[in-house]
Design an enzyme around this catalytic site. Structure first.
Site: not given
Ligand code: PEP
Ligand code: MG
Length: 538
Positions: A187, A294, A330, A428, A451, A462
């Protein structure tokens, strides 16, 4: 001068005096109670009192700081009703311990359990269990509520800050945050971002009383906390701070402006998010929508699959927060580096080339169908677009569309309202880019995941830091695949965005506009910077 380093969760520079925030201390010992039944009553009465306090805190926070910060008190009330938590405490009382020890024990158990989770968001919740137990204990010990006092704007230095502490802070008096504990989604971090104040967590600093009142600098760019800085260094930091403020002021002016070049070319700039709270930052940054949610983050850091209802609530919350702006969600991209025990995935030789994302969804349709049902139900509450990751073939898209039809039919039979979400895919993999002419006939949009597209095109893992030197993110091969994808999308009349990190690379902004990219989806904190880059173009 003493110098400490920490993890920066918000960039910026704060210069001021340390306000050492220490909690009212109490000791918990393994004390036994003479009458367990009476002790249990005492514990439950304290829990009830704590819930009353939380109701009041919720109401106060709604008035003073708004719903986003108030919501946590509702969550705390729910946690205080959690049967496992209450049973754990009750079990200790039955074992003969007193209520204070039992509350502390349950708080520690649950906090440790959450702290050990993989998902950063879940780890951040460990503090919430400590917070509710402290509240119950303070009531049992008849202690006053904790407050933060300070007369002038200060740098708040603490072991950690609980949600109820952060919300009570007088925002005008805070210059920055430094905590010994905490995580990027704690927080403290969330608050710091919403207040646009520099913040460091995981700073290994002894919280000695002498620290209080000392001059200090928080440098969120370098991840540095300086106590009693030397003159020369202080002057450098003042220059950096002024630069930062000037940059922020310039960016603020871009709010409400269009993402348009001087000659009138425009582009959408959306934000990437990983959870419902991030949508708040996206709104604050004046993002035009969400270009990538995501959704796999909903699946991480837990022991069971999120239910359709849980997912529906999260997706709907984001759609409602975005208030009619487009939200691209997604479907889950589990596998490779995102491991979840309850999926029961086998270890793999080459996980990035393995059983992941859409491959799992098309193999284990029940998981996919649950998510699609949640998404379609949520689509009745805003402008949703659904996107599928790791596509390599037209056949995959055809199969996805068949399953989508099944889900729509099922929901229609159940009388559940749905919207008409766009369906798109991530580009991708080099395979998807190379057949993007075919794929474009099947979907409503493309979003280029640079990416993964980079790692698969250049055969550069990656995750492997050793390869950073040879990973040319502007490699001609990658740029050609992007350009080819954009052309093929437009030939079929569909829009195309970029949601990988490359979207925020302002060295390429001009080129993205030139080849006709329709949307860039970037971290919320990068939205205005990219807007600035667009507006500076001829
Ligand atoms: C990508 O691969 O570019 C992308 C946006 O997805 P992720 O980073 O989640 O793999
Ligand atoms: Mg990817």
């Amino acid at each position: 001068m003493e110098k400490y380093s920490g993890k920066s969760v918000m960039k910026g520079i704060a210069i001021g005096r340390v306000h050492l925030y220490k909690k009212l201390e109490y000791q918990v010992t393994e004390e036994r109670a003479a009458d367990p039944a009476a002790e249990r009553e005492r514990f439950l009465a304290a829990v009830e009192r704590a819930k009353e306090q939380l109701t009041k805190l919720y109401d106060d926070a709604m008035t003073n700081v708004g719903e986003d910060h108030a919501a946590i008190f509702d969550v705390h009330k729910m946690l205080l009703e959690d049967e496992d938590y209450l049973d754990t405490a009750a079990g200790e009382i039955e074992n003969g311990y007193n209520a204070v020890y039992a509350a502390d024990y349950a708080g520690t158990q649950f906090s440790e359990m959450f702290a050990a989770m993989d998902d950063e968001y879940m780890r951040g919740r460990a503090a919430d269990f400590k917070d509710i137990s402290r509240r119950v204990i303070r009531i049992l010990l008849d202690m006053p509520e904790e407050e933060i006092h300070s007369e002038e704007p200060v740098v708040l230095v603490a072991e950690d800050l609980t949600p109820s502490e952060t919300v009570k802070l007088d925002k005008k008096k805070i210059l920055g945050f430094v905590t010994v504990k905490g995580s990027a989604s704690s927080h403290t971090a969330i608050l710091a971002r919403s207040m646009n104040l520099p913040a460091l967590v995981n700073v290994d600093i002894p919280l000695a009383d002498e620290l209080h009142g000392k001059p200090c600098v928080v440098d969120g760019f370098e991840g540095e906390f300086l106590v009693e800085p030397e003159e020369e260094i202080l002057s450098e930091k003042v220059v950096r701070k002024n630069q930062w403020i000037a940059d922020l002021e310039a960016l603020e002016k871009l709010k409400g402006q269009d993402n348009v070049t001087k000659s009138g070319k425009r582009i959408d700039i959306f934000a990437n998010i990983g959870n419902v709270e991030d949508a708040e930052a996206a709104c604050a940054a004046d993002a035009g929508g969400i270009g990538l949610f995501r959704s796999e983050f909903l699946y991480l850091g837990r022991d069971t699959f999120p239910s359709e209802e849980e997912q529906y609530v999260s997706y709907r919350a984001v759609l409602e927060k975005m208030n009619g702006k487009k939200v691209v969600i997604r479907t889950l991209d589990i596998g490779a580096d995102k491991k979840v025990d309850y999926f029961g995935l086998e270890p793999e030789e080459n996980p990035a080339l393995g059983y992941r994302a859409i491959r799992i969804c098309l193999d284990r349709e029940e998981i996919f169908i649950t998510q699609l049902r949640a998404l379609y139900r949520a689509s009745a509450h805003g402008k949703l677009a659904i996107m599928f990751p790791m596509i390599i073939s037209v056949e995959e898209v055809e199969r996805i569309k068949q399953i989508v039809e099944l889900v729509k039919t099922e929901l229609a039979e159940e009388g559940k309202p749905v919207g008409e979400p766009e369906l798109g895919i991530m580009i991708e993999t080099p395979a998807a880019a190379l057949i993007s002419d075919e794929l474009a006939k099947e979907v409503d949009f493309f979003s280029i995941g640079t990416n993964d597209l980079t790692q698969y095109t250049l055969a550069v893992d990656r995750q492997n830091q050793k390869l950073e030197g040879i990973c040319d993110i502007h490699h001609e091969a990658l740029l050609r695949l992007i350009e080819m994808t954009v052309k093929n999308a437009h030939k079929e009349g569909i829009w195309v965005g970029i949601c990988g990190e490359l979207g925020a690379d302002t060295e390429l902004t001009e080129w993205f506009l030139k080849i006709g990219v329709d949307e860039l989806s970037v971290a919320a904190s990068a939205v205005l910077r990219v807007r600035g880059a667009v507006r500076a173009l001829p």
